[in-house]
Design an enzyme around this catalytic site. Sequence first.
Site: not given
Length: 284
Positions: A71, A107
Amino acid sequence: MSLTGSALLAGVIGWPVGQSLSPALHGHWLRQYGIDGAYVPLAIAPADFSRSIDGLVRAGFKGFNVTVPHKESAFALAVRHDAAATAIGAVNLLVTTADGLEGRNTDAYGLAATLTQHLGAEALRGKTAAIWGAGGTTRAAIHALDGLGVAEIRLFNRTPAKAVALASSFAGKTAAKLSGAGYDAWSGRDVALIVHTTSAGMKQTPSLDLGLDDLPAGAAVFDAVYNPLETGLLAKARTRGLKTVDGLWMLLHQAVPSFEAFFGVRPEVTAALRAELVKALQGG
Ligand code: ATR
């Protein structure tokens, strides 16, 4: 359906990636919408990350979902970031554009859509929410709750200093009032929603053992953990008569903007999709 030579290509990059439910999820939608496209698991070691992506983009990939441990590299590789990725400081979606890869984060959208589905769009406006944990998922949760109009967000974490630091890192960036503390300061009074973001409760590990007795009657508990679907925390909340929402919903909703970016169709989170993913989770 079988692929043609102009099939749209996308995938999930992880190391390892075998545990990812994303291929099953996107595969379900590709079949449902009859799209000439494929979504594949891509096991790529950290040292190979950028050159593999370079090759895949040259081969025509529309984009990638990015998971552990990539990430941060994904954030660094992106030529641009959307507002959520910037606020959260992490990228879970790379979209191929004319001038390079755009880094996005879905998210917070996934959590906001989940809470909207289960509690209603206005249910949290002006309310107080508590987040248990102070890691990467917590950052996305703060962004989501702020977007839903939550007035106050209280972070509680095993390491109190991390909660305090995380709260101050958002100073001036949220409309909601933020604070951080340790679990010894936990109180459910006035809390309309608990968002659990630690890994406690995953697989066979015990959930955090914090009291739920002083929560108001209409309060809700969301657990980002989805394996098992009903964690110890959710079971306790259910017994207490509180509304409960499991982490699989967030996993399903966060995939919606990715699928749309890759394949050009905004997909729906349906009961059939959830049933297929529950089966995949249970190893079938
Ligand atoms: P993620 O990106 O999934 O949020 P992370 O950034 O590593 O993961 O954050 C992990 C979070 O889970 C932290 O809040 C961590 O607490 P500490 O900051 O005290 O380390 C929390 N955590 C992990 N295991 C835990 C456990 N068994 N009990 C309590 N908290 C736990």
